[in-house]
Scaffold this motif. Sequence first.
Motif, short mmCIF file in Angstrom:
data_model
loop_
_atom_site.label_atom_id
_atom_site.label_comp_id
_atom_site.label_asym_id
_atom_site.label_seq_id
_atom_site.Cartn_x
_atom_site.Cartn_y
_atom_site.Cartn_z
N GLN A 97 -5.52 12.14 36.93
CA GLN A 97 -5.68 11.42 35.66
C GLN A 97 -5.87 12.39 34.50
OE1 GLN A 97 -9.06 8.85 35.55
NE2 GLN A 97 -8.63 8.08 33.50
N VAL A 98 -6.68 13.46 34.73
CA VAL A 98 -6.89 14.47 33.69
C VAL A 98 -5.58 15.15 33.33
CG1 VAL A 98 -7.99 16.68 33.18
CG2 VAL A 98 -9.29 14.86 34.29
N ASN A 122 -3.24 12.79 31.44
CA ASN A 122 -3.63 12.58 30.03
C ASN A 122 -3.16 13.73 29.17
OD1 ASN A 122 -4.89 10.12 30.51
ND2 ASN A 122 -6.89 11.05 30.88
N SER A 147 -10.96 12.85 30.06
CA SER A 147 -10.67 14.10 30.79
C SER A 147 -11.83 15.07 30.64
CB SER A 147 -9.38 14.72 30.26
OG SER A 147 -8.30 13.82 30.40
#
Length: 778
Positions: free
Chosen positions: A649-650, A653, A721
């Motif tokens: 996910q980090v 992003n 993040s």
Amino acid sequence: MDKGGNGSKGGKCISGVFSRYLTLSSIKYLSRVLLIITLLLMATVLFLEWMAAAQVRELVISKFNLQQLLLARGAATQIKNNVDLLKDKLQMIKYWPIDRYNEDDHLMLQLRRSLESSRDNGLLMVRVIDKDKRLGYVLDYKHGNDLNLSDRDSGYLTWAGLAPRSPNSMLLSDVYSLSLTKDKTILLMDMAVPLWGDMHKQAALQTVNTSTGTTTTTFKGVLVFTVDVNSLIGKVAGTIISGKTGHAWVIDNKGLFLYHPDAAFIGKNAFEVKKQNQSDVSFGQINRFQRELMLVGKEGMSLYHSGWHSVGGQGVTKLIAFTPVNISDSSHTWSVAVVAPLCEVEDEVHSIQLRQFVIGGVFISILILLFVLIIRILTRWTSTLTTEVDTKTRELRKSVRQYRSLVENAHDVIFSVDKDTNILSMNIFGYLFFKTKPKEVLGKGIGDLFAQEARELVLKSIRDVCDFNISKQKTVNLCIGGKDYWLSINFTPLLDEKGSMYAVLGIARDITEEFLIEQNMMRTEKLASLGTMVAGVAHEINNPVAIILGFTDMLSEKIPPESEIYDILKIIEKQANNAKRVVENLLSFARCTEHKTLDERVELVEINKIIEELFSFIGKNLKLKKITVHKHLSEDVPIVRADPVELQQVLLNIINNAEFSMKGGGVLTVVTDKVDDGNGVEIRLSDTGEGIRKEHRLKVFDPLFTTKKVGEGTGLGLSVSYGIITKYGGTVSFETKTIEESEDTGTTFIITLPATKTEVVIEEENGKAEEFINNVLT
């Protein structure tokens, strides 16, 4: 010419008068006359000096004692102010909801901070005693302690229950002693206020008496401060020095020494302890002062006989000045006394008298020898003046060298400019900081060293200093060698001997590190508070959105697809899904700020593996948007402990932001490597986009901040993040360049994570293998 002639004639006339007088009078007669005149002058001078000496003695003693009185007043005022600060703190804390304290509560934290802030004023302990005689929230300056209820605490509770319902109700106890060790005793004083419920919810806490129809306020207990009197008074009185050996001491209204230079006197009765140490000295005079004046709160100055500073065991006469310290009322009146031996003052008077006699003798001698020694005196004066000038010249040169060395070796940028803002001088550190040379800046404008925005602030500050002759301080941002710096610059006018300003002195200090730390702390606090708020809002929105989607799905099954109502339902479903996506982002952000420990989804993760999996999903989309991906994944990257879904996910992003900045295509570079000798992992994601503008760089990780249009982004990607990486003990930073700073624009986000040691990885893998075998066998 005429004037010169007249002067010459006047000189010859005076010379002729003296020559004629010396001719008519014999040398012997002149000597007798001079001797008589000298004796008369000496007798007159001696008589006048004798009379003046007596007046000087009285005046000096009076002035000295007055100075001691001023010292005593200052100490009394400072002690009273310290006590008033504690009383104000006590009055303020009693309005807090004390009954809802617990060890992890925000109010308990505030109470600890209040105690810590009052340590310098002698505050040792805070106790809350409820109406059932239960002692709670016992705090000292180190930690909380659970103590038993003392007789004093019971008395305070009884007083609080009977005290009138007034905001100013407060009890100050008498000073009492507490033995810490066999040889060490401290003096303490308690301050107590009653607790009458929550002042902000007084109406809710009041109960109605059905028989009388009156309202009463619930009695909660008593709040007690315990104050170290030794610290409260000692830090004030201990710093007082009068003359060479004079000192201060403090007694209370019962005659106990609250402070004395001799630690053995503290806590003892002033009328008894002196006799024990100096039994052969009479203390009747000082005892009378203490009993009749000091103990009743009066102010005065006088003399007394003391055993301190005694010579041969006979004692000495001392000057004393005393003034009261009105703590609350007459029962808590203390007295501060400043004393000094009279002989010290008399020694100073004797030295003054001696100087007067010497001056008188010298004056008479000069009158007698004036005509004989005038030439010699002038010659000697000239020689002395020459020597003095040479000495001062050498001292001035030495001072200039020291000043130059100080300025040149300082770790601040020190410069001076004229009224036209042209640089007059700059130290070596300044040239190194701005990466320039003297010939490139001296005589040039100071604004050439700064960018547009910083230049305007600097030039305006210099103009204000020149126009109003005042000092100014500014914090400016500038970029040197591609790196941002923050400077705190102080501008001060430089004045000549006539008081006119001729230049402006600037001292600039690099505060970049402190500025970034402050910004990071502000960002962390903002994330924590906003995360709590967002979690509540997101949960409240999620329920109605789920209901809307559920009913929309049910209606869609009953409506024909070709119907206009079916299209409207699909629009509702699309917008509800958009709202759901925003809510999920909000919840993700809230979890990042709320979770302080790693959850059960954490496992050992290979960074290169999750990067490959991520690009296998999004690679086609990047190609469609003409974005080329370059991967440089090191084979020596250690394993980290994290949730692989959150790490992806980090990365996603950051990649989405890079994709947004590279409209029309570009290059995305991913680099992994080990850092800190294998103790950490670094991931670098670089794009060739337009870069981040300067005014947005400090807000990049702020929640809900976005430069995208409405509907294109929520502003939670980077903040989420940042929270995820921080949760795992890592860091997130970035390097960026815009078109104004470089032709090669783009942004690089740098992620670091702590590596997991190899032996830990092996141990966990063996544990998983054993668990698998046990499951198979069973």
